[in-house]
Structure formats: structure tokens, C-alpha cells
Design a protein around this motif. Structure first.
Motif, PDB file in Angstrom:
ATOM      1  N   ILE A  11      36.598  37.153  37.391  1.00 20.10           N
ATOM      2  CA  ILE A  11      37.738  35.660  37.210  1.00 20.10           C
ATOM      3  C   ILE A  11      36.934  34.436  37.825  1.00 20.10           C
ATOM      4  N   THR A  49      45.353  33.362  36.516  1.00 18.13           N
ATOM      5  CA  THR A  49      45.155  34.841  35.366  1.00 18.13           C
ATOM      6  C   THR A  49      46.198  35.554  35.722  1.00 18.13           C
ATOM      7  N   LEU A  63      38.504  38.220  31.031  1.00 17.35           N
ATOM      8  CA  LEU A  63      38.757  38.108  32.388  1.00 17.35           C
ATOM      9  C   LEU A  63      37.619  37.002  32.468  1.00 17.35           C
ATOM     10  N   TYR A  77      48.208  29.535  33.379  1.00 20.31           N
ATOM     11  CA  TYR A  77      47.924  30.834  33.290  1.00 20.31           C
ATOM     12  C   TYR A  77      47.361  31.503  32.093  1.00 20.31           C
ATOM     13  N   VAL A 129      45.419  33.996  41.026  1.00 17.81           N
ATOM     14  CA  VAL A 129      45.489  35.384  40.315  1.00 17.81           C
ATOM     15  C   VAL A 129      46.871  35.802  40.640  1.00 17.81           C
ATOM     16  N   ALA A 171      44.812  38.359  30.839  1.00 19.68           N
ATOM     17  CA  ALA A 171      43.440  38.940  30.861  1.00 19.68           C
ATOM     18  C   ALA A 171      43.448  40.255  31.234  1.00 19.68           C
ATOM     19  N   HIS A 197      41.166  29.426  41.719  1.00 14.55           N
ATOM     20  CA  HIS A 197      41.815  30.037  40.614  1.00 14.55           C
ATOM     21  C   HIS A 197      42.897  31.087  41.068  1.00 14.55           C
ATOM     22  N   SER A 235      39.195  33.769  30.805  1.00 15.05           N
ATOM     23  CA  SER A 235      40.211  33.301  31.637  1.00 15.05           C
ATOM     24  C   SER A 235      39.815  32.304  32.864  1.00 15.05           C
TER      25      SER A 235
END
Length: 289
Positions: A194, A176, A166, A157, A209, A160, A207, A169
């Protein structure tokens, strides 16, 4: 699946309280406990290793350890060692760190974005068991490979906040970490940036978050939560409070905004047992929804 965690805050609770907090989190069934590494308080990796040794189920998130203070090869060794000892239970994160704190340690860099662009790919490569070579501005590696990489590399991770970070990342990290104090709409904008950057970079997969959210349970929960948001506009949109069922309902806009993992930042100095019990109940409600 939507996930829930909680934070052990080093500003409202001392390291002497950490073991009891970890044991409470495990006893209550809290899925994740997150810590971070601020100068010059406690080591994130030492604390995470101890917590994992004290427990059987709890996952430990590091959100984050500052890249400027840590050589990337040493960070990879730390993560790989913990992952091999406790497979699948570490969620490691790195970030710029608070820049004014980097200077006293001789670690402030002129371009934090450049550091992240070099550091995170090298860290991911090392954890994947690959050879890492880099002749960058900040990361220099000559045929470095871990002797004992994890059997399965954990997600890396990156913290950001600003638009450029952002997007970076999304381009280089696996997940993130977003700080607390944001409205669901602000979070939505961040998530879109992102994941859009990840897609533009041609990276497959999802991804992950993580979003910190100020939360309060028990007496005067609303007042305490809003007070902890500070002087930002529309503070009631930036926190959650109430009984676990109410909190679970208030989280819907954050999950609808694209967050995978809401991590509660407990309001002020509170009883951690009550806070973690409430968070664990919210986790069960969210998982069953």
C-alpha cells in the motif's frame, strides 16, 4: 498514534441492538465503532448518522459501503452532510462489495479495479470542494461540485485484499481497511504494498491503515477467538485474546507491521458491553504506552 476500535457485527447482532451497543461504546470510552454495509441488511450512512447523534465523542467508521451500489455523487453528498453535522467523527470507507451480492441489485461490474480507480479519486475531489469531471467506464460526472462540501474533508478509506487492490488503494485512497484473519507478517506485506504504491504515485502524506483483528475477552477467550479465525493455518497468530493487558501486548506485532488502527472483530456472538469495555481498556493501555 496507535488507535483501537471495535465492530458492530450485523451477522451476530441485529439492527434492533444497535442503539444500545452505541450507547455502551460511548459510556465505556471506546474511541471508534465500525460498521459495514452488506446486501441487503442496513444502510451504513443512516446507521452512522443515528449513532453520531446519540453520542458526543464516539467516532464511526464505515468499513465499507459498496461502490457498485452507490453513485459517487450521492456518496459524496452523504459523507459531506454527516461530516458537516458531526465534524471529525466519521471515517468513511468504500470497497468492491461482495461481488455475488452485487448482481441481485443490478450493480455488479465487470472490472472492480477500474471502478475503484475512477470512483475514489472522484469522491475525494468532491469532498475537497473541487469540481469533478469524469468520462470513465463507470463514473461519469459533468462539472459536478458539492454546494456544501465539508469544512475539512475526511480521509476516504478503501477496502483491499488482493495485491492489485492493495496497490490501487495506496495510489488513490487516503487509507485502507484490511479484513480480519491475517497474521502480522501478512499484514506487513500488505502495508508495504500500500505505502509503496502511494510513494510510486508521488502522493505526499501518510496513508492510514486499519486492520480488523478477531478478538475475545473473558471466559474461554482463546478457544472462541481461534474458532472464529476458521480453518486458516496458524490461527493463534491471527487473533488476540485474554485480559485487556494481554490483548494490548498481543497487538504489538500488528502495530510493528505498520497498522495505525486495530479494530476488534468480536469473537462470535458475545455480550457487547463486556467486549466494548475490554476494547476501551485496551485503547487506554495502547494510548498510554
Amino acid at each position: 498514534m496507535a488507535r483501537i476500535g471495535a465492530i458492530f457485527n450485523p451477522y451476530t447482532h441485529s439492527p434492533d441492538e444497535f442503539r444500545d451497543a452505541v450507547l455502551v461504546a460511548e459510556r465505556e470510552g471506546l474511541p471508534e465503532l465500525w460498521i459495514w454495509e452488506d446486501c441487503f441488511r442496513t444502510s451504513a450512512f443512516a446507521a452512522a448518522t443515528a449513532a453520531l447523534a446519540w453520542t458526543e465523542q464516539l467516532r464511526l467508521g464505515i468499513g465499507i459501503a459498496p461502490m457498485p451500489l452507490r453513485n459517487v455523487a450521492a456518496t459524496a453528498m452523504e459523507i459531506a452532510t454527516v461530516e458537516r453535522l458531526f465534524p471529525g467523527r466519521l471515517l468513511p470507507g468504500v470497497g468492491h462489495g461482495v461481488l455475488p451480492w452485487m448482481a441481485p441489485g443490478g450493480a455488479r461490474v465487470a472490472s472492480p479495479l477500474t471502478l475503484m480507480s475512477e470512483y475514489v479519486p472522484a469522491l475525494r475531489a468532491l469532498l475537497a470542494g473541487e469540481q469533478a469531471d469524469s468520462a470513465g467506464r463507470y463514473v461519469t460526472l459533468d462539472a459536478v461540485r458539492l454546494d456544501y462540501p465539508p469544512a475539512s474533508a475526511p480521509l476516504v478509506y478503501a477496502a483491499a485484499e488482493g495485491p492489485k487492490t492493495l496497490r490501487l488503494s495506496g495510489e488513490v485512497a487516503d487509507g485502507t481497511v484490511l479484513d480480519s484473519g491475517h497474521t502480522p507478517e501478512e499484514v506487513r506485506v500488505a502495508v508495504e504494498a500500500i505505502r509503496g504504491a502511494r510513494a510510486d504515485a508521488g502522493r505526499p502524506g501518510v496513508h492510514d491503515v486499519v486492520s480488523y483483528v478477531v478478538a475475545a475477552f473473558g471466559p474461554d477467550a482463546e478457544a472462541r477467538a481461534i474458532a472464529d479465525v476458521g480453518d486458516k493455518p496458524d490461527p493463534a497468530e491471527r487473533a488476540v485474546w485474554g485480559e485487556p493487558a494481554e490483548v494490548a501486548e498481543r497487538l504489538r506485532p500488528f502495530f510493528d507491521a505498520g497498522v495505525d488502527d486495530v479494530v476488534f472483530l468480536p469473537a462470535s456472538r458475545i455480550d457487547l458491553a463486556d467486549s466494548y469495555a475490554g476494547a476501551a481498556e485496551v485503547a487506554r493501555l495502547v494510548a498510554s504506552a
